[in-house]
Structures are given as structure tokens and as C-alpha cells.
Write an enzyme that holds these catalytic residues in place. Sequence first.
Site, PDB file in Angstrom:
ATOM      1  N   MET A 227       0.803  -1.228   0.000  1.00  0.00           N
ATOM      2  CA  MET A 227       0.000   0.000   0.000  1.00  0.00           C
ATOM      3  C   MET A 227       0.834   1.275   0.000  1.00  0.00           C
ATOM      4  SD  MET A 227      -1.194   0.648   3.970  1.00  0.00           S
ATOM      5  CE  MET A 227      -1.704   2.309   3.548  1.00  0.00           C
ATOM      6  N   TYR A 228       2.111   1.210   0.342  1.00  0.00           N
ATOM      7  CA  TYR A 228       2.907   2.431   0.442  1.00  0.00           C
ATOM      8  C   TYR A 228       2.999   3.114  -0.917  1.00  0.00           C
ATOM      9  CZ  TYR A 228       4.476   0.806   5.069  1.00  0.00           C
ATOM     10  OH  TYR A 228       4.532   0.385   6.377  1.00  0.00           O
ATOM     11  N   SER A 229       2.482   4.321  -0.971  1.00  0.00           N
ATOM     12  CA  SER A 229       2.434   5.092  -2.219  1.00  0.00           C
ATOM     13  C   SER A 229       1.824   4.260  -3.347  1.00  0.00           C
ATOM     14  CB  SER A 229       3.830   5.597  -2.603  1.00  0.00           C
ATOM     15  OG  SER A 229       4.306   6.508  -1.637  1.00  0.00           O
ATOM     16  N   ASN A 230       0.814   3.466  -2.985  1.00  0.00           N
ATOM     17  CA  ASN A 230       0.068   2.678  -3.964  1.00  0.00           C
ATOM     18  C   ASN A 230       0.981   1.814  -4.827  1.00  0.00           C
ATOM     19  OD1 ASN A 230      -2.342   1.816  -5.163  1.00  0.00           O
ATOM     20  ND2 ASN A 230      -2.212   3.351  -6.788  1.00  0.00           N
TER      21      ASN A 230
ATOM     22  N   LYS B  71       4.274  -6.195   2.950  1.00  0.00           N
ATOM     23  CA  LYS B  71       3.062  -6.470   3.726  1.00  0.00           C
ATOM     24  C   LYS B  71       1.831  -6.526   2.830  1.00  0.00           C
ATOM     25  CE  LYS B  71       5.023  -3.404   7.248  1.00  0.00           C
ATOM     26  NZ  LYS B  71       5.716  -2.498   6.318  1.00  0.00           N
TER      27      LYS B  71
END
Length: 349
Positions: free
Chosen positions: A60-63, A88
Amino acid sequence: MQYRKLGTTGLDVSPIAIGAMSYGEPDRGHPVWSKGEEEARPLIKHALEAGINFFDTANMYSNGSSEEILGRALRDFADRDEVVIATKVRHPMRQGPNGRGLSRKAILAEVDHSLQRLGTDYIDLYQIHRNDHSTPWEETLEALNDVVKAGKVRYLGASSMFAWEFAKALNLQKQHGWARFVSMQDHYNLLAREEEREMIPLCLDEGVGTIIWSPLGRGRLARAWDDARATARSETDGAYADLLYSPAEEESNRAIVNAVGEVAAAHGVSRAAIALAWLRRQPVVTAPLVGAGSIEQIDDAIASLEVELTDDEVTALIAPYTPRYDFQGVSDEATMEAIRRRVPGMALS
């Protein structure tokens, strides 16, 4: 660099891990503080040259941009067999049904997406990014076991949840002979020690290594009190950070931050180095996640490995602490409700 084992596994990791949430194209996530590829690559290279082999990110980090940037840098600057890549799964990646969570469908889809973005054949440590209360543990744990057996993942990890939930998961994995969680990524620092109640004793008893997120308390431990809330990250963390570091604990927090400054001055090192050195003394801590946004931050983290705190210094650092609200197991969706309830934590034993 002296490496250490992750929990009771044979996996050697550096005692400092780079948290790649800081890396991602600004137009895909956090425009205020995330660093795009051009800025991120020299930092990743510097960390590698210093001996750091442990890098943590999330889908999910920065999509997905964080995984892409980290993957390309590690391919260019490192030997894949020598680095440990952790990512993750759990949070939303797309609109519509099955675009989030820890169902079998979501896990099997997202592990392949992460592998593609990272540009690698396997993930060293695949972590659930909080629990998914809408999916039975058995479904999640069997799917995670299957991605290990398929060779896509080497080890499994978990992140912040209630200790009873983690104990249940570990028991189910043992009962069914499934691949077990070898790590717990939790929130722990001099300003947030609630995990000492249950999660840390559980991890010690089960031989689970911990990886620490926000080891500097959103930057509060890295600078004098008057500047402790000045980082772009801390100002954009919103309700969850407000809940973890509420005004109710300001007197205690101020005293702890001041104590960190005094110990740092005595050692001639940065405040960050002292906060990280304290974590290194804790037997359950494998590595703190350092959100390295500059060469200086990486060097401060490495310098912490040379700091040996005295018992008196440790006492000075921990003495001002007061019990906090403990919402480690609260999901993001419930954060505002938790703030409204303001349930106080119990006194430390």
C-alpha cells in the site's frame, strides 16, 4: 555490521532496518514527505554500503510505488541473495470487492502483484499489515502457508494487534503444521511502551522477533521538545498519531525527551542514536525500522550501534513514563471511534 537472527530463525538481518514507507512517487501517495526515485536511490545505496541488508515496505505504500522503487534499487545496487526484503498485505489496493483484506483470494493475488513490483522471485518476509477481522484466521493462515510452500515467500510476519489475537494465530499455525509467524512488527519506543504489558512477553516466550515501527515516536525523540512535533510526517499522521501521543501525556513526554537530550549530550551523539540504543537493549527487539529520509538519519541509526547505555542512564530514560492509551489492535476503520471512547490503559506492572 554485526548481524542478528530474526527471532529463532536462521535468517541473518542487520540490527537496523530501512523503512521504505519514506520512498514513493509523491503523486501516488504522500506528496508532503515521500521521496521519489531520484531522491530515494542514493539513500538505499548508502544503507547497503553501510552494511544494512534489511529493507521493509508494503504493497500500500504510495500505492505500490515504494515496492517499485525499492525493487529497482536493490537490483541495481545489491546481490539479491544477500538482502532481506520484507513487505506487507492487508490494506486497500484497489476499489471494489476483494481489493483489500486477508482472504485467500486477496493474499494469492497481492503476493503476485508485490513480486512483480519488487522485480524478484521471492519475498523474504511477508507480513500481514494488521489483522483482518472480516476473514477467519484459518483462511488467512492456510493461504499464507501456501505461498510459503509455493516458494514465493521465505518467512511470515505479523504486525500490531492484540496479544490474544497473535497468540491464537500462533496456536492455530502450530496445531495445523502451517508456516509460523517468525516476527511481530509493533509500535514501541520510549514514549510508547504499552507493548510491554502483553505482546513483548508473548513474543519472548514464543521466540518471535520484533521489528519496531516508529522507533523515534514520529520524530519526537529525535529533537528538543519545542521542535518535537515539527516534522512533516508527524503533522500529517492525523488522528491515530494524536491518539498515541495525546496532550494527556505531555508532561511525561517532555521529561522523557529532555532525558534523551541529556544522555545524548553526555555521549556526544544525536538524540536519535540514544533512542535507538535504548531499543537495542531490549531482548525482544531485532531491528527498528528507520524511515531514512537523509544520509544523516542513516548514519545516526548506525551510530546508535556503538552506544552502550549505563543502567543509570536507562533509569533516567524510562523513569518519567506514565501509562498510555493502548490501541495496538485497533484497525484503521475504528480509530475515530477509539478516540471518542478514550479508553485508558491499565497501570504498568
